[in-house]
Scaffold this motif. Structure first.
Motif, PDB file in Angstrom:
ATOM      1  N   ARG A  16       0.843  -1.196   0.000  1.00 63.71           N
ATOM      2  CA  ARG A  16       0.000   0.000   0.000  1.00 63.71           C
ATOM      3  C   ARG A  16       0.881   1.251   0.000  1.00 63.71           C
ATOM      4  NH1 ARG A  16      -1.794  -3.142   4.437  1.00 63.71           N
ATOM      5  NH2 ARG A  16      -3.760  -4.255   4.111  1.00 63.71           N
ATOM      6  N   PRO A  17       1.654   1.461  -1.085  1.00 64.95           N
ATOM      7  CA  PRO A  17       2.599   2.579  -1.099  1.00 64.95           C
ATOM      8  C   PRO A  17       1.877   3.919  -1.122  1.00 64.95           C
ATOM      9  CG  PRO A  17       2.443   1.602  -3.276  1.00 64.95           C
ATOM     10  CD  PRO A  17       1.665   0.718  -2.367  1.00 64.95           C
ATOM     11  N   THR A  18       2.573   4.952  -0.634  1.00 67.28           N
ATOM     12  CA  THR A  18       2.025   6.310  -0.666  1.00 67.28           C
ATOM     13  C   THR A  18       2.781   7.178  -1.665  1.00 67.28           C
ATOM     14  OG1 THR A  18       3.448   6.914   1.166  1.00 67.28           O
ATOM     15  CG2 THR A  18       1.212   6.232   1.717  1.00 67.28           C
ATOM     16  N   SER A  19       3.824   6.633  -2.295  1.00 65.17           N
ATOM     17  CA  SER A  19       4.558   7.410  -3.298  1.00 65.17           C
ATOM     18  C   SER A  19       4.739   6.574  -4.558  1.00 65.17           C
ATOM     19  CB  SER A  19       5.934   7.829  -2.769  1.00 65.17           C
ATOM     20  OG  SER A  19       6.818   6.728  -2.799  1.00 65.17           O
ATOM     21  N   LEU A  20       4.890   7.285  -5.675  1.00 70.53           N
ATOM     22  CA  LEU A  20       5.085   6.617  -6.958  1.00 70.53           C
ATOM     23  C   LEU A  20       6.401   5.840  -6.966  1.00 70.53           C
ATOM     24  CD1 LEU A  20       4.049   6.139  -9.775  1.00 70.53           C
ATOM     25  CD2 LEU A  20       5.038   8.329 -10.462  1.00 70.53           C
ATOM     26  N   ASP A  21       7.439   6.419  -6.370  1.00 66.55           N
ATOM     27  CA  ASP A  21       8.730   5.726  -6.327  1.00 66.55           C
ATOM     28  C   ASP A  21       8.595   4.363  -5.655  1.00 66.55           C
ATOM     29  OD1 ASP A  21       9.985   7.745  -7.636  1.00 66.55           O
ATOM     30  OD2 ASP A  21      10.935   8.633  -5.856  1.00 66.55           O
ATOM     31  N   ASP A  22       7.874   4.335  -4.524  1.00 67.60           N
ATOM     32  CA  ASP A  22       7.701   3.056  -3.829  1.00 67.60           C
ATOM     33  C   ASP A  22       6.881   2.083  -4.672  1.00 67.60           C
ATOM     34  OD1 ASP A  22       9.149   4.040  -1.756  1.00 67.60           O
ATOM     35  OD2 ASP A  22       7.450   4.428  -0.423  1.00 67.60           O
ATOM     36  N   ALA A  23       5.888   2.619  -5.388  1.00 66.42           N
ATOM     37  CA  ALA A  23       5.025   1.744  -6.185  1.00 66.42           C
ATOM     38  C   ALA A  23       5.799   1.072  -7.315  1.00 66.42           C
ATOM     39  CB  ALA A  23       3.849   2.545  -6.753  1.00 66.42           C
ATOM     40  N   VAL A  24       6.611   1.843  -8.043  1.00 64.99           N
ATOM     41  CA  VAL A  24       7.365   1.225  -9.149  1.00 64.99           C
ATOM     42  C   VAL A  24       8.441   0.276  -8.621  1.00 64.99           C
ATOM     43  CG1 VAL A  24       6.858   3.017 -10.858  1.00 64.99           C
ATOM     44  CG2 VAL A  24       8.899   3.225  -9.423  1.00 64.99           C
ATOM     45  N   ALA A  25       8.922   0.544  -7.399  1.00 64.68           N
ATOM     46  CA  ALA A  25       9.887  -0.376  -6.790  1.00 64.68           C
ATOM     47  C   ALA A  25       9.223  -1.725  -6.508  1.00 64.68           C
ATOM     48  CB  ALA A  25      10.454   0.228  -5.501  1.00 64.68           C
ATOM     49  N   VAL A  26       7.973  -1.700  -6.082  1.00 64.73           N
ATOM     50  CA  VAL A  26       7.235  -2.946  -5.842  1.00 64.73           C
ATOM     51  C   VAL A  26       7.127  -3.744  -7.138  1.00 64.73           C
ATOM     52  CG1 VAL A  26       4.962  -3.922  -5.277  1.00 64.73           C
ATOM     53  CG2 VAL A  26       5.922  -2.080  -3.861  1.00 64.73           C
ATOM     54  N   LEU A  27       6.783  -3.054  -8.237  1.00 64.06           N
ATOM     55  CA  LEU A  27       6.630  -3.749  -9.522  1.00 64.06           C
ATOM     56  C   LEU A  27       7.976  -4.242 -10.059  1.00 64.06           C
ATOM     57  CD1 LEU A  27       3.990  -2.010 -11.825  1.00 64.06           C
ATOM     58  CD2 LEU A  27       3.897  -4.256 -10.741  1.00 64.06           C
ATOM     59  N   ALA A  28       9.047  -3.520  -9.747  1.00 67.73           N
ATOM     60  CA  ALA A  28      10.375  -3.971 -10.175  1.00 67.73           C
ATOM     61  C   ALA A  28      10.738  -5.279  -9.469  1.00 67.73           C
ATOM     62  CB  ALA A  28      11.417  -2.898  -9.880  1.00 67.73           C
ATOM     63  N   ASP A  29      10.383  -5.370  -8.183  1.00 73.85           N
ATOM     64  CA  ASP A  29      10.652  -6.594  -7.412  1.00 73.85           C
ATOM     65  C   ASP A  29       9.772  -7.746  -7.869  1.00 73.85           C
ATOM     66  OD1 ASP A  29      12.566  -5.487  -5.904  1.00 73.85           O
ATOM     67  OD2 ASP A  29      11.324  -5.144  -4.115  1.00 73.85           O
ATOM     68  N   ASP A  30       8.497  -7.440  -8.200  1.00 71.99           N
ATOM     69  CA  ASP A  30       7.556  -8.490  -8.578  1.00 71.99           C
ATOM     70  C   ASP A  30       6.670  -8.007  -9.723  1.00 71.99           C
ATOM     71  OD1 ASP A  30       5.822 -10.542  -8.858  1.00 71.99           O
ATOM     72  OD2 ASP A  30       4.870 -10.344  -6.893  1.00 71.99           O
ATOM     73  N   PRO A  31       7.168  -8.147 -10.951  1.00 70.97           N
ATOM     74  CA  PRO A  31       6.382  -7.672 -12.106  1.00 70.97           C
ATOM     75  C   PRO A  31       5.063  -8.424 -12.281  1.00 70.97           C
ATOM     76  CG  PRO A  31       8.669  -8.075 -12.715  1.00 70.97           C
ATOM     77  CD  PRO A  31       8.497  -8.646 -11.356  1.00 70.97           C
ATOM     78  N   ALA A  32       4.884  -9.545 -11.571  1.00 76.13           N
ATOM     79  CA  ALA A  32       3.627 -10.298 -11.694  1.00 76.13           C
ATOM     80  C   ALA A  32       2.569  -9.820 -10.702  1.00 76.13           C
ATOM     81  CB  ALA A  32       3.892 -11.786 -11.483  1.00 76.13           C
ATOM     82  N   ALA A  33       2.904  -8.818  -9.885  1.00 78.18           N
ATOM     83  CA  ALA A  33       1.932  -8.330  -8.899  1.00 78.18           C
ATOM     84  C   ALA A  33       0.672  -7.823  -9.596  1.00 78.18           C
ATOM     85  CB  ALA A  33       2.555  -7.214  -8.060  1.00 78.18           C
ATOM     86  N   ASP A  34      -0.470  -8.022  -8.943  1.00 76.39           N
ATOM     87  CA  ASP A  34      -1.736  -7.516  -9.480  1.00 76.39           C
ATOM     88  C   ASP A  34      -1.873  -6.045  -9.098  1.00 76.39           C
ATOM     89  OD1 ASP A  34      -3.256  -9.824 -10.659  1.00 76.39           O
ATOM     90  OD2 ASP A  34      -2.764 -10.662  -8.697  1.00 76.39           O
ATOM     91  N   VAL A  35      -1.965  -5.179 -10.113  1.00 79.18           N
ATOM     92  CA  VAL A  35      -2.088  -3.745  -9.858  1.00 79.18           C
ATOM     93  C   VAL A  35      -3.560  -3.429  -9.630  1.00 79.18           C
ATOM     94  CG1 VAL A  35      -1.718  -1.431 -10.782  1.00 79.18           C
ATOM     95  CG2 VAL A  35      -0.077  -3.259 -11.290  1.00 79.18           C
ATOM     96  N   LEU A  36      -3.865  -2.829  -8.480  1.00 79.67           N
ATOM     97  CA  LEU A  36      -5.250  -2.526  -8.110  1.00 79.67           C
ATOM     98  C   LEU A  36      -5.477  -1.021  -8.159  1.00 79.67           C
ATOM     99  CD1 LEU A  36      -7.994  -3.595  -7.021  1.00 79.67           C
ATOM    100  CD2 LEU A  36      -7.076  -3.204  -4.718  1.00 79.67           C
ATOM    101  N   ALA A  37      -6.351  -0.584  -9.074  1.00 80.07           N
ATOM    102  CA  ALA A  37      -6.725   0.834  -9.133  1.00 80.07           C
ATOM    103  C   ALA A  37      -8.080   0.980  -8.446  1.00 80.07           C
ATOM    104  CB  ALA A  37      -6.729   1.306 -10.584  1.00 80.07           C
TER     105      ALA A  37
END
Lengths: 279, 179
Positions: free
Chosen positions: A5-26
């Protein structure tokens, strides 16, 4: 961590870099249906709701930047003057409940052929901004949506915004379905008149694998319009509809037939152009 | 509409999520939940709040409508684990136990309730509408409840009930303003 549950864009893209298979929830209006019907079992969710910078609509001299997490409801309530065509299209999405949750970025990410925001974004030559730890890039909507529910987004990329160029001139969107609310488009159109460039542009939804433009119809209509008076005769308006119908590539499915969709998109195209000229 | 798997998944989901939600002003702990659970499921099956109804699970019917951070949403389309930090208000939170809101009373008085299944969602939607637009015209009401499906009433008495509440609130405000 099963949910980020990131609060910044930097943290969010870091999550996807670690796990590109993560389900992105908008907004959840597509993802939760897939989960509830067991078409998707989330193992790792990246939730975007807390990232304020994704919720902003900002204007520059070049145009408008719409953050990916801006909802249809926000567009409808707060940005109808700035983004008239998108506000009209937004009002036709689902119900108030859906419009309070569903997002413009989610509509792009799902890339349904019937996505209600997409014809207008296509007609406006909007560009999708994607971010990853590798950097950012921008793609025209036409290049971003590659097929039915398929996009050019790389697995580690996040849709962060869509850029809409500034444009003078009337806009109109139309949508056909069995009722005025809670329907997926049988066909839909977005027409924008770029009065400075003297161009007509149309985006057509639910009549092809992706939202479609109709270049021949646009060019002929631009020739036929009296740009100083913003008028065109009925023959030219009817011809625009016929040319748009010819440019469509619809299919038969459980919501309609190809034949009806082709007819309907021509009617809607003529209607949208008429409303732009009358405005 | 539901697609059932031919072979059940006997391993079951991993029940490992724990988080706290704010429901009707109270902090509620959710322990050992599955990551994919909707807010609707958690309200009904884990927190003992069955007022939000489960009909379509796809955002079509509005029976599960709740307020989340002041916005009307379908709780079936909210991932419960993502509702952390949000202020969630359900139909149970509208009036103290055992009492009715003016909207609920007006629905009863107007005969707007038949089977009743859609009514909690409609009540939440109508409260949201009247908070935003105290004197809505019929088109506004129809648009505001366009995502709440009722298969019994034909909506006529529901529309009447909404106008009755709007009129009663306006009359009460006028009474208060009198010197």
């Amino acid at each position: 961590m099963p949910i980020a549950r990131p609060t910044s864009l930097d943290d969010a893209v870091a999550v996807l870099a670690d796990d590109p298979a993560a389900d992105v929830l908008a907004g959840g209006t597509d993802a939760m249906v897939e989960i509830s019907f067991d078409h998707r079992r989330p193992r790792h969710v990246l939730a975007l709701r807390r990232i304020d910078e994704l919720r902003q609509v900002t204007t520059t001299s070049l145009g408008v930047r719409i953050g990916a997490m801006v909802t249809y409801g926000q567009i409808e309530r707060d940005h109808a003057t700035l983004l008239p065509g998108l506000a009209m299209a937004s009002r036709t999405v689902g119900s108030p409940q859906i419009r309070n949750a569903g997002t413009i970025g989610g509509n792009l990410g799902t890339a349904s052929p019937a996505g209600d925001a997409l014809p207008w974004l296509l007609a406006m030559d909007a560009e999708v901004e994607l971010a990853s730890v590798r950097g950012t890039r921008r793609l025209p909507v036409a290049a971003f949506v590659t097929g039915p529910k398929r996009t050019a987004r790389a697995d580690d990329e996040l849709i962060v915004a869509v850029h809409v160029p500034a444009m003078e001139g009337p806009q109109h969107t139309a949508k056909l379905g069995p009722r005025n609310a809670m329907v997926i488009s049988v066909a839909c159109t977005a027409v924008v008149l770029d009065t400075a460039a003297r161009q007509v542009r149309i985006g057509m939804g639910a009549v092809g694998p992706t939202p479609l433009r109709a270049p021949d119809a646009e060019a002929a209509a631009a020739e036929a319009i009296d740009w100083d008076a913003l008028r065109a005769d009925g023959t030219a308006i009817a011809a625009f509809g016929q040319a748009c119908a010819a440019a469509a590539s619809p299919i038969d499915d459980h919501r309609s037939t190809a034949e009806y969709r082709r007819h309907a998109v021509g009617v809607l195209a003529s209607r949208s152009l008429t409303r732009c000229l009358a405005a | 509409m539901t697609d059932h798997d031919a072979t059940p998944d006997l391993t079951g989901p991993d029940l490992s999520e724990s988080y706290a939600l704010s429901i009707n002003g109270r902090d509620r702990e959710v322990a050992d939940a599955w990551l994919g659970e909707s807010l609707l499921y958690v309200l009904r099956e884990r927190l003992g709040l069955p007022g939000s109804k489960n009909a379509c699970e796809q955002g079509e019917c509005g029976s599960c409508s709740v307020m989340m951070d002041g916005l009307l949403v379908n709780s079936c389309c909210v991932l419960a684990a993502d509702a952390v930090d949000a202020d969630v208000r359900t139909v149970e939170g509208l009036a103290p136990d055992g009492t009715l809101t003016d909207v609920q009373q007006a629905f009863l008085d107007a005969g707007a309730v038949q089977c009743g299944f859609c009514i909690p969602g409609l009540i939440v939607s109508v409260h949201d509408l009247l908070d935003r637009a105290p004197q809505p015209d019929e088109l506004e009401v129809r648009e505001a409840i366009s995502g709440n499906l009722c298969r019994c009433t034909g909506y006529g008495r529901i529309l009447q009930a909404v106008q009755d509440v709007a009129a009663a609130r306006t009359a009460a405000d006028a009474q208060e303003d009198r010197p």
